[in-house]
Design a protein around this motif. Structure first.
Motif, PDB file in Angstrom:
ATOM      1  N   VAL A  70       0.855  -1.188   0.000  1.00 42.98           N
ATOM      2  CA  VAL A  70       0.000   0.000   0.000  1.00 42.98           C
ATOM      3  C   VAL A  70       0.889   1.236   0.000  1.00 42.98           C
ATOM      4  N   ALA A  71       0.354   2.324  -0.520  1.00 38.92           N
ATOM      5  CA  ALA A  71       1.133   3.563  -0.570  1.00 38.92           C
ATOM      6  C   ALA A  71       0.230   4.756  -0.356  1.00 38.92           C
ATOM      7  N   GLU A  72       0.797   5.751   0.282  1.00 42.55           N
ATOM      8  CA  GLU A  72       0.131   7.040   0.445  1.00 42.55           C
ATOM      9  C   GLU A  72       1.218   8.105   0.474  1.00 42.55           C
ATOM     10  N   GLY A  73       1.082   9.076  -0.389  1.00 42.60           N
ATOM     11  CA  GLY A  73       2.092  10.125  -0.460  1.00 42.60           C
ATOM     12  C   GLY A  73       3.455   9.530  -0.757  1.00 42.60           C
ATOM     13  N   ASP A  74       4.438   9.874   0.081  1.00 44.71           N
ATOM     14  CA  ASP A  74       5.815   9.398  -0.102  1.00 44.71           C
ATOM     15  C   ASP A  74       6.116   8.110   0.658  1.00 44.71           C
ATOM     16  N   TYR A  75       5.091   7.436   1.196  1.00 43.40           N
ATOM     17  CA  TYR A  75       5.304   6.240   2.008  1.00 43.40           C
ATOM     18  C   TYR A  75       4.692   5.003   1.368  1.00 43.40           C
ATOM     19  N   VAL A  76       5.424   3.896   1.496  1.00 43.21           N
ATOM     20  CA  VAL A  76       4.960   2.590   1.038  1.00 43.21           C
ATOM     21  C   VAL A  76       5.122   1.613   2.197  1.00 43.21           C
ATOM     22  N   ILE A  77       4.131   0.749   2.364  1.00 46.50           N
ATOM     23  CA  ILE A  77       4.244  -0.362   3.310  1.00 46.50           C
ATOM     24  C   ILE A  77       4.077  -1.644   2.515  1.00 46.50           C
ATOM     25  N   ALA A  78       5.087  -2.506   2.606  1.00 49.61           N
ATOM     26  CA  ALA A  78       5.071  -3.789   1.911  1.00 49.61           C
ATOM     27  C   ALA A  78       5.039  -4.908   2.950  1.00 49.61           C
ATOM     28  N   HIS A  79       4.029  -5.769   2.860  1.00 51.63           N
ATOM     29  CA  HIS A  79       3.918  -6.939   3.734  1.00 51.63           C
ATOM     30  C   HIS A  79       4.434  -8.123   2.935  1.00 51.63           C
ATOM     31  N   GLY A  80       5.519  -8.743   3.404  1.00 48.52           N
ATOM     32  CA  GLY A  80       6.112  -9.811   2.619  1.00 48.52           C
ATOM     33  C   GLY A  80       6.776 -10.881   3.446  1.00 48.52           C
ATOM     34  N   ARG A  81       7.287 -11.875   2.736  1.00 44.92           N
ATOM     35  CA  ARG A  81       7.978 -13.010   3.350  1.00 44.92           C
ATOM     36  C   ARG A  81       9.413 -13.062   2.826  1.00 44.92           C
ATOM     37  N   PHE A  82      10.356 -13.166   3.768  1.00 47.64           N
ATOM     38  CA  PHE A  82      11.760 -13.403   3.448  1.00 47.64           C
ATOM     39  C   PHE A  82      12.067 -14.848   3.844  1.00 47.64           C
TER      40      PHE A  82
END
Length: 133
Positions: A70-82
């Motif tokens: 998801v993103a808003e303005g200059d920020y992104v949040i990525a939910h992932g698996r390493f």
């Protein structure tokens, strides 16, 4: 000053993560991470070099898979698996990235080991709709 849209920022994060974590293409990754990158993770040394050095120290089997971004303005949040990092459990992470001039400029994360079906109190997987094998 380059201005990117939230949609472009999401695409850049996914391309950057693929270049660094999956392909280990450090030259390509340098295009995405700012020279003055700020790293807030407790387990990663400061700056872009700190991040790149951590990845160099991990097995070549390291992989990143994204589930939600998801993103808003200059920020992104990525939910992932390493996965493939050499530890018993994959990491499920929420990576928070701030963009500046079209580059990844600052990063925070929240990471925890992925729960198996046997140790999930809720009975639900942490990533996608299936438990790890």
């Amino acid at each position: 000053m380059t201005t990117t849209t939230p949609q472009q920022n999401k695409e850049i994060v996914l391309e950057a993560f693929d270049a660094l974590f999956n392909k280990r293409d450090y030259d390509a990754a340098k295009r995405f991470w700012s020279d003055s990158y700020i790293q807030h993770s407790a387990h990663i040394s400061a700056g872009r070099d700190g991040l790149f050095d951590l990845i160099r120290s991990l097995p070549d089997t390291l992989r990143y898979e994204n589930h939600v971004i998801v993103a808003e303005g200059d920020y992104v949040i990525a939910h992932g698996r390493f996965s493939g990092h050499g530890l018993p459990a994959a990491w499920i992470a929420a990576d928070i990235i701030r963009f500046e001039n079209g580059e990844l400029a600052e990063h925070w994360d929240v990471i925890e080991d992925e729960a198996t079906r046997a140790n999930s109190v809720s009975g639900l997987p942490m990533f996608g709709d299936q438990f790890p094998a």
